[in-house]
Design a protein around this motif. Structure first.
Motif, PDB file in Angstrom:
ATOM      1  N   PRO A 191      27.800  27.620  38.923  1.00  0.00           N
ATOM      2  CA  PRO A 191      28.034  28.000  37.525  1.00  0.00           C
ATOM      3  C   PRO A 191      27.946  29.503  37.261  1.00  0.00           C
ATOM      4  N   ASP A 192      27.307  30.240  38.180  1.00  0.00           N
ATOM      5  CA  ASP A 192      27.096  31.675  37.970  1.00  0.00           C
ATOM      6  C   ASP A 192      28.105  32.553  38.704  1.00  0.00           C
ATOM      7  N   LEU A 193      28.995  31.931  39.483  1.00  0.00           N
ATOM      8  CA  LEU A 193      29.876  32.735  40.325  1.00  0.00           C
ATOM      9  C   LEU A 193      30.949  33.468  39.511  1.00  0.00           C
ATOM     10  N   TYR A 194      31.423  32.882  38.422  1.00  0.00           N
ATOM     11  CA  TYR A 194      32.448  33.552  37.621  1.00  0.00           C
ATOM     12  C   TYR A 194      31.951  34.931  37.172  1.00  0.00           C
ATOM     13  N   THR A 195      30.745  34.980  36.645  1.00  0.00           N
ATOM     14  CA  THR A 195      30.176  36.258  36.184  1.00  0.00           C
ATOM     15  C   THR A 195      29.998  37.222  37.345  1.00  0.00           C
ATOM     16  N   ALA A 196      29.579  36.696  38.504  1.00  0.00           N
ATOM     17  CA  ALA A 196      29.393  37.548  39.681  1.00  0.00           C
ATOM     18  C   ALA A 196      30.720  38.151  40.141  1.00  0.00           C
ATOM     19  N   LEU A 197      31.795  37.389  40.073  1.00  0.00           N
ATOM     20  CA  LEU A 197      33.120  37.902  40.425  1.00  0.00           C
ATOM     21  C   LEU A 197      33.586  38.928  39.397  1.00  0.00           C
ATOM     22  N   GLU A 198      33.339  38.622  38.141  1.00  0.00           N
ATOM     23  CA  GLU A 198      33.741  39.527  37.061  1.00  0.00           C
ATOM     24  C   GLU A 198      33.067  40.886  37.193  1.00  0.00           C
ATOM     25  N   ARG A 199      31.803  40.883  37.585  1.00  0.00           N
ATOM     26  CA  ARG A 199      31.033  42.120  37.689  1.00  0.00           C
ATOM     27  C   ARG A 199      31.185  42.804  39.045  1.00  0.00           C
ATOM     28  N   GLY A 200      31.834  42.130  39.988  1.00  0.00           N
ATOM     29  CA  GLY A 200      31.985  42.706  41.313  1.00  0.00           C
ATOM     30  C   GLY A 200      30.768  42.523  42.194  1.00  0.00           C
ATOM     31  N   THR A 201      29.829  41.701  41.747  1.00  0.00           N
ATOM     32  CA  THR A 201      28.650  41.415  42.561  1.00  0.00           C
ATOM     33  C   THR A 201      29.029  40.651  43.818  1.00  0.00           C
ATOM     34  N   VAL A 202      30.087  39.838  43.712  1.00  0.00           N
ATOM     35  CA  VAL A 202      30.622  39.065  44.835  1.00  0.00           C
ATOM     36  C   VAL A 202      32.104  39.362  44.966  1.00  0.00           C
ATOM     37  N   GLU A 203      32.556  39.538  46.208  1.00  0.00           N
ATOM     38  CA  GLU A 203      33.968  39.799  46.489  1.00  0.00           C
ATOM     39  C   GLU A 203      34.613  38.700  47.337  1.00  0.00           C
ATOM     40  N   MET A 204      33.795  37.860  47.936  1.00  0.00           N
ATOM     41  CA  MET A 204      34.313  36.808  48.814  1.00  0.00           C
ATOM     42  C   MET A 204      33.409  35.595  48.747  1.00  0.00           C
ATOM     43  N   ARG A 219      41.192  34.161  38.471  1.00  0.00           N
ATOM     44  CA  ARG A 219      41.369  35.442  37.772  1.00  0.00           C
ATOM     45  C   ARG A 219      40.946  36.610  38.659  1.00  0.00           C
ATOM     46  N   TYR A 220      40.064  36.333  39.605  1.00  0.00           N
ATOM     47  CA  TYR A 220      39.514  37.402  40.438  1.00  0.00           C
ATOM     48  C   TYR A 220      39.769  37.190  41.931  1.00  0.00           C
ATOM     49  N   LEU A 221      39.743  35.954  42.390  1.00  0.00           N
ATOM     50  CA  LEU A 221      39.979  35.670  43.806  1.00  0.00           C
ATOM     51  C   LEU A 221      41.487  35.625  44.055  1.00  0.00           C
ATOM     52  N   LYS A 222      41.999  36.557  44.841  1.00  0.00           N
ATOM     53  CA  LYS A 222      43.442  36.723  44.991  1.00  0.00           C
ATOM     54  C   LYS A 222      43.955  36.488  46.418  1.00  0.00           C
ATOM     55  N   TYR A 223      43.035  36.200  47.355  1.00  0.00           N
ATOM     56  CA  TYR A 223      43.444  35.994  48.742  1.00  0.00           C
ATOM     57  C   TYR A 223      42.772  34.734  49.301  1.00  0.00           C
ATOM     58  N   ARG A 224      43.576  33.898  49.920  1.00  0.00           N
ATOM     59  CA  ARG A 224      43.079  32.702  50.615  1.00  0.00           C
ATOM     60  C   ARG A 224      43.216  32.946  52.111  1.00  0.00           C
TER      61      ARG A 224
END
Length: 333
Positions: A191-204, A219-224
């Motif tokens: 549930p917290d990963l969206y915010t982490a992606l939005e803030r750049g705390t997580v990139e992968m 919206r943030y994850l662009k590579y599979r």
């Protein structure tokens, strides 16, 4: 997203509205993920089918999802009888049931493991280790990928290089990320990963082939990143004392519907994956494929990491008697 949320809310309302007849069994239940996610919707579909089949005999009453009992606390809650039934990932409690790692690394799906005796064998282990009844392995056959906000590098052999990436860790694939890929991970719940992606705390992050759009992570994850690895290990558990106290007719219907849902959910999610794969491509998600040899090593390493962790935990628990058989049943090739 709004349509899916509405559908999930309706499913919850239907599940909650099932009123048991006088003398009928009432079974409380929770599920691990947000209601908008495809896996939660699948569990609520199981609840709907079970309640229809068991009308007048029993009723499953859904308390909610992680907002009712936090995701990682649900396996303990069903073990302790706080709730009668939970829908969770086997890997979430693999410290207590190390054999769950064989399911995560499985090359099979739920119906196949049902036919070859794998689920029955794992059910006996669940009853002995944590006092729960493994009703079914549902929503199987979906694999995992690594997903990234920025394009990862491939080395001279065509193998992924994720040095410098902020990688989300998770119980399912933590051992693989650290032991094989050498990732420095950050543990963040779903549930917290969206915010982490939005803030750049997580990139992968690792995630299944489906469900990315349910959570708006696209919206943030662009590579599979290929190849796919691991398997969804989603199970329905029932507190063993509660299971044994249920009327025989209740147990028979619940087991029958769970077995049906093992097959029906597999078929439904395979069809959904084809749809989501096409939609993700339309939304600009790009695929990064490792070389054939790198892919072979990557996939083998994922399996090896899970089984190595399983072996280590079983050795610490003082018993390796299940190791060979559970590997044979769930990862025969």
């Amino acid at each position: 997203m709004k349509g899916r949320s509405a559908a999930a809310a309706l499913a919850i309302a239907c599940a909650l509205s099932a009123a048991p007849a006088v003398g009928a069994d009432t079974i409380s239940a929770t599920y691990a993920f947000p209601a908008s996610l495809v896996y939660s919707r699948s569990f609520l579909e199981f609840v709907k089918k079970a309640n229809e089949a068991g009308k007048g005999v029993f009723a499953i009453q859904v308390r909610g999802g992680p907002e009712a009992i936090p995701m990682m606390e649900q396996p303990r809650a069903v073990r302790d009888g706080v709730v009668d039934m939970v829908y969770s990932a086997c890997a979430f409690y693999s410290a207590q049931v190390p054999e769950c790692d064989a399911m995560s690394a499985s090359t099979l799906d739920g119906p196949t493991a049902r036919k070859n005796g794998g689920i029955e064998f794992l059910n006996g282990i669940h009853q002995k280790r944590v006092g729960v009844y493994l009703l079914g392995w549902v929503d199987s056959g979906i694999r995992f990928n690594l997903w990234s906000t920025r394009e990862p590098r491939l080395d001279a052999t065509g193998h992924i290089d994720i040095k410098g990436f902020k990688v989300r860790g998770h119980a399912i694939y933590q051992a693989f990320l650290t032991s094989y890929l050498g990732a420095q991970t950050i543990n963040i719940n779903t549930p917290d990963l969206y915010t982490a992606l939005e803030r750049g705390t997580v990139e992968m992050s690792g995630w299944t082939q489906i469900g990315l759009m349910d959570l708006n992570w696209d919206r943030y994850l662009k590579y599979r990143i290929l190849p796919d690895f691991f398997s969804t290990d989603l199970v329905i558990l029932v507190n063993l004392k509660r299971w044994n106290a249920l009327a025989p007719k209740t147990r028979e219907i619940l087991q029958r519907v769970a077995i049906q849902h093992e097959t029906e959910s597999l078929q439904a999610l395979q069809a959904l994956w084809k749809q989501e794969e096409a939609e993700l491509a339309k939304r600009g998600i790009k695929t990064v494929a490792q070389s054939p040899e790198a892919s072979r090593r990557f996939y083998a390493a994922a399996r090896s990491a899970s089984l190595a962790r399983m072996k280590e935990r079983m050795e610490k628990a003082g018993g390796m008697e299940n190791y060979d058989k559970v590997v044979q049943l769930f990862t025969p090739f």
